[in-house]
Design a protein around this motif. Structure first.
Motif, PDB file in Angstrom:
ATOM      1  N   ILE A 132       0.827  -1.216   0.000  1.00  0.00           N
ATOM      2  CA  ILE A 132       0.000   0.000   0.000  1.00  0.00           C
ATOM      3  C   ILE A 132       0.855   1.258   0.000  1.00  0.00           C
ATOM      4  O   ILE A 132       0.429   2.306   0.474  1.00  0.00           O
ATOM      5  N   ASP A 133       2.079   1.153  -0.544  1.00  0.00           N
ATOM      6  CA  ASP A 133       2.922   2.331  -0.611  1.00  0.00           C
ATOM      7  C   ASP A 133       2.400   3.349  -1.623  1.00  0.00           C
ATOM      8  O   ASP A 133       2.701   4.532  -1.544  1.00  0.00           O
ATOM      9  N   GLN A 134       1.601   2.894  -2.595  1.00  0.00           N
ATOM     10  CA  GLN A 134       0.929   3.777  -3.552  1.00  0.00           C
ATOM     11  C   GLN A 134      -0.524   3.939  -3.123  1.00  0.00           C
ATOM     12  O   GLN A 134      -1.122   3.007  -2.588  1.00  0.00           O
ATOM     13  N   PRO A 135      -1.139   5.124  -3.331  1.00  0.00           N
ATOM     14  CA  PRO A 135      -2.572   5.260  -3.029  1.00  0.00           C
ATOM     15  C   PRO A 135      -3.360   4.138  -3.676  1.00  0.00           C
ATOM     16  O   PRO A 135      -3.161   3.816  -4.861  1.00  0.00           O
ATOM     17  N   THR A 136      -4.239   3.525  -2.911  1.00  0.00           N
ATOM     18  CA  THR A 136      -4.902   2.295  -3.336  1.00  0.00           C
ATOM     19  C   THR A 136      -6.409   2.419  -3.225  1.00  0.00           C
ATOM     20  O   THR A 136      -6.929   2.843  -2.194  1.00  0.00           O
ATOM     21  N   ALA A 137      -7.099   2.045  -4.303  1.00  0.00           N
ATOM     22  CA  ALA A 137      -8.569   2.012  -4.307  1.00  0.00           C
ATOM     23  C   ALA A 137      -8.998   0.555  -4.301  1.00  0.00           C
ATOM     24  O   ALA A 137      -8.716  -0.192  -5.244  1.00  0.00           O
ATOM     25  N   LEU A 138      -9.661   0.153  -3.247  1.00  0.00           N
ATOM     26  CA  LEU A 138     -10.089  -1.230  -3.066  1.00  0.00           C
ATOM     27  C   LEU A 138     -11.522  -1.377  -3.561  1.00  0.00           C
ATOM     28  O   LEU A 138     -12.433  -0.737  -3.036  1.00  0.00           O
ATOM     29  N   VAL A 139     -11.740  -2.211  -4.576  1.00  0.00           N
ATOM     30  CA  VAL A 139     -13.038  -2.321  -5.237  1.00  0.00           C
ATOM     31  C   VAL A 139     -13.781  -3.570  -4.773  1.00  0.00           C
ATOM     32  O   VAL A 139     -13.245  -4.689  -4.833  1.00  0.00           O
ATOM     33  N   PHE A 140     -15.035  -3.359  -4.346  1.00  0.00           N
ATOM     34  CA  PHE A 140     -15.915  -4.463  -3.968  1.00  0.00           C
ATOM     35  C   PHE A 140     -17.102  -4.486  -4.927  1.00  0.00           C
ATOM     36  O   PHE A 140     -17.713  -3.447  -5.206  1.00  0.00           O
ATOM     37  N   GLY A 141     -17.441  -5.687  -5.416  1.00  0.00           N
ATOM     38  CA  GLY A 141     -18.509  -5.812  -6.404  1.00  0.00           C
ATOM     39  C   GLY A 141     -19.869  -6.089  -5.800  1.00  0.00           C
ATOM     40  O   GLY A 141     -20.028  -6.193  -4.582  1.00  0.00           O
ATOM     41  N   THR A 142     -20.844  -6.226  -6.667  1.00  0.00           N
ATOM     42  CA  THR A 142     -22.220  -6.437  -6.249  1.00  0.00           C
ATOM     43  C   THR A 142     -22.383  -7.775  -5.518  1.00  0.00           C
ATOM     44  O   THR A 142     -21.567  -8.688  -5.680  1.00  0.00           O
ATOM     45  N   GLU A 143     -23.447  -7.881  -4.731  1.00  0.00           N
ATOM     46  CA  GLU A 143     -23.600  -9.018  -3.830  1.00  0.00           C
ATOM     47  C   GLU A 143     -23.625 -10.379  -4.524  1.00  0.00           C
ATOM     48  O   GLU A 143     -23.023 -11.347  -4.048  1.00  0.00           O
ATOM     49  N   LEU A 144     -24.308 -10.478  -5.653  1.00  0.00           N
ATOM     50  CA  LEU A 144     -24.502 -11.789  -6.279  1.00  0.00           C
ATOM     51  C   LEU A 144     -23.357 -12.221  -7.177  1.00  0.00           C
ATOM     52  O   LEU A 144     -22.905 -13.363  -7.130  1.00  0.00           O
ATOM     53  N   THR A 145     -22.867 -11.306  -8.000  1.00  0.00           N
ATOM     54  CA  THR A 145     -21.893 -11.689  -9.030  1.00  0.00           C
ATOM     55  C   THR A 145     -20.495 -11.115  -8.813  1.00  0.00           C
ATOM     56  O   THR A 145     -19.584 -11.422  -9.576  1.00  0.00           O
ATOM     57  N   GLY A 146     -20.306 -10.291  -7.805  1.00  0.00           N
ATOM     58  CA  GLY A 146     -18.983  -9.725  -7.554  1.00  0.00           C
ATOM     59  C   GLY A 146     -18.634  -8.608  -8.522  1.00  0.00           C
ATOM     60  O   GLY A 146     -19.507  -7.958  -9.088  1.00  0.00           O
ATOM     61  N   ILE A 147     -17.352  -8.386  -8.728  1.00  0.00           N
ATOM     62  CA  ILE A 147     -16.910  -7.295  -9.592  1.00  0.00           C
ATOM     63  C   ILE A 147     -17.279  -7.580 -11.046  1.00  0.00           C
ATOM     64  O   ILE A 147     -17.360  -8.721 -11.475  1.00  0.00           O
ATOM     65  N   SER A 148     -17.476  -6.506 -11.793  1.00  0.00           N
ATOM     66  CA  SER A 148     -17.848  -6.631 -13.208  1.00  0.00           C
ATOM     67  C   SER A 148     -16.621  -6.916 -14.067  1.00  0.00           C
ATOM     68  O   SER A 148     -15.471  -6.810 -13.620  1.00  0.00           O
ATOM     69  N   ASP A 149     -16.877  -7.252 -15.338  1.00  0.00           N
ATOM     70  CA  ASP A 149     -15.774  -7.458 -16.284  1.00  0.00           C
ATOM     71  C   ASP A 149     -14.980  -6.174 -16.475  1.00  0.00           C
ATOM     72  O   ASP A 149     -13.757  -6.223 -16.707  1.00  0.00           O
ATOM     73  N   GLU A 150     -15.644  -5.027 -16.387  1.00  0.00           N
ATOM     74  CA  GLU A 150     -14.945  -3.740 -16.526  1.00  0.00           C
ATOM     75  C   GLU A 150     -13.899  -3.576 -15.426  1.00  0.00           C
ATOM     76  O   GLU A 150     -12.785  -3.104 -15.679  1.00  0.00           O
ATOM     77  N   VAL A 151     -14.258  -3.972 -14.225  1.00  0.00           N
ATOM     78  CA  VAL A 151     -13.290  -3.900 -13.129  1.00  0.00           C
ATOM     79  C   VAL A 151     -12.169  -4.901 -13.348  1.00  0.00           C
ATOM     80  O   VAL A 151     -10.978  -4.576 -13.199  1.00  0.00           O
ATOM     81  N   LYS A 152     -12.521  -6.118 -13.722  1.00  0.00           N
ATOM     82  CA  LYS A 152     -11.497  -7.146 -13.952  1.00  0.00           C
ATOM     83  C   LYS A 152     -10.504  -6.714 -15.030  1.00  0.00           C
ATOM     84  O   LYS A 152      -9.296  -6.952 -14.905  1.00  0.00           O
ATOM     85  N   ASN A 153     -11.002  -6.063 -16.072  1.00  0.00           N
ATOM     86  CA  ASN A 153     -10.142  -5.677 -17.187  1.00  0.00           C
ATOM     87  C   ASN A 153      -9.320  -4.430 -16.898  1.00  0.00           C
ATOM     88  O   ASN A 153      -8.341  -4.157 -17.615  1.00  0.00           O
ATOM     89  N   ASN A 154      -9.690  -3.669 -15.886  1.00  0.00           N
ATOM     90  CA  ASN A 154      -8.989  -2.416 -15.607  1.00  0.00           C
ATOM     91  C   ASN A 154      -8.278  -2.399 -14.262  1.00  0.00           C
ATOM     92  O   ASN A 154      -7.635  -1.403 -13.925  1.00  0.00           O
ATOM     93  N   ALA A 155      -8.378  -3.483 -13.503  1.00  0.00           N
ATOM     94  CA  ALA A 155      -7.708  -3.547 -12.206  1.00  0.00           C
ATOM     95  C   ALA A 155      -6.201  -3.722 -12.384  1.00  0.00           C
ATOM     96  O   ALA A 155      -5.738  -4.370 -13.317  1.00  0.00           O
ATOM     97  N   ASP A 156      -5.455  -3.127 -11.479  1.00  0.00           N
ATOM     98  CA  ASP A 156      -4.001  -3.280 -11.482  1.00  0.00           C
ATOM     99  C   ASP A 156      -3.573  -4.522 -10.714  1.00  0.00           C
ATOM    100  O   ASP A 156      -2.543  -5.127 -11.020  1.00  0.00           O
ATOM    101  N   GLU A 157      -4.367  -4.873  -9.692  1.00  0.00           N
ATOM    102  CA  GLU A 157      -4.080  -6.057  -8.884  1.00  0.00           C
ATOM    103  C   GLU A 157      -5.392  -6.662  -8.394  1.00  0.00           C
ATOM    104  O   GLU A 157      -6.445  -6.017  -8.421  1.00  0.00           O
TER     105      GLU A 157
END
Length: 229
Positions: A132-157
């Motif tokens: 966490i030495d770099q500013p970090t945005a932690l993404v949580f997805g919707t209850e049933l299906t989790g993160i979207s494909d857009e998040v998966k394709n644009n996440a750094d980690e």
């Protein structure tokens, strides 16, 4: 309180006289533990109980900024669960674009945030191993299906919470609490400059005073009228 040197500081000093000394001390204590080194992103959360529980968790662990993506679901709160925590946080909603997820992620990346998605379904590190030495945005997805494909394709980690049972995943509010507990503990044990700047603290202090004082507008009008004389 130190003598005020700018108009905003003078207003903060003036308004602080309308709340108790213990409340002013509490504001200072909480502000010293607030951070923007880590932010939380919530994508299409639709259950008020979960939405409210996550805000309460963010407040408790000192996370100031929550970014709320509304694509299909409007983000609503349950006051019996969030217990007023929303008024102490900076809530940023994304609901005006065709794809609000991309809009949110691009905004955060432009501000220098690393996008970290929480999911048990991809190659990922354990939450305790996240740097966490770099500013970090932690993404949580919707209850049933989790993160979207857009998040998966644009996440750094990607990060996961270790699980050892039959159930596939945690409830989102539990997941957020476990992640933020780990990150908050790690953040405060490092030499990273994770605290807010004085300007950021002043802005929030003023917001919190306004949230606390009834008819603060009238008090401020009288304050500025007196200064103009």
């Amino acid at each position: 309180m130190e003598k005020a040197t700018t108009v905003d500081e003078e207003l903060i000093h003036h308004l602080s006289n309308f709340v108790s000394e213990s409340r002013n001390e509490r504001f200072a204590q909480v502000l010293n533990n607030r951070t923007r080194q880590v932010s939380v992103v919530l994508e299409d959360i639709y259950q008020p109980h979960n939405a409210s529980a996550v805000l309460r968790t963010c407040d408790i662990f000192g996370i100031q900024d929550v970014h709320i993506i509304e694509n299909r679901n409007k983000y609503t709160l349950n006051p019996d669960v969030e217990l007023g925590s929303a008024k102490w946080l900076s809530l940023n909603k994304y609901n005006s674009e065709d794809n609000n997820t991309i809009s949110c992620l691009n905004t955060l990346k432009e501000k220098g945030y690393k996008i970290v998605a929480t999911t048990p379904h991809t190659t990922s590190c354990d939450i305790d191993e996240l740097t966490i030495d770099q500013p970090t945005a932690l993404v949580f997805g919707t209850e049933l299906t989790g993160i979207s494909d857009e998040v998966k394709n644009n996440a750094d980690e990607f990060v996961r919470i270790p699980m050892y049972g039959f159930t596939e995943s945690f409830n989102i509010s539990v997941s957020a609490a476990l992640c933020l507990h780990s990150i908050s503990k790690k953040l405060r044990s490092t030499d990273i400059s994770w605290q807010l700047s004085k300007k950021e603290k002043d802005i929030l202090n003023l917001e919190w005073l306004r949230n606390t004082i009834k008819k603060h507008q009238l008090i401020e009008e009288a304050f500025y009228a007196k200064k103009a004389m």
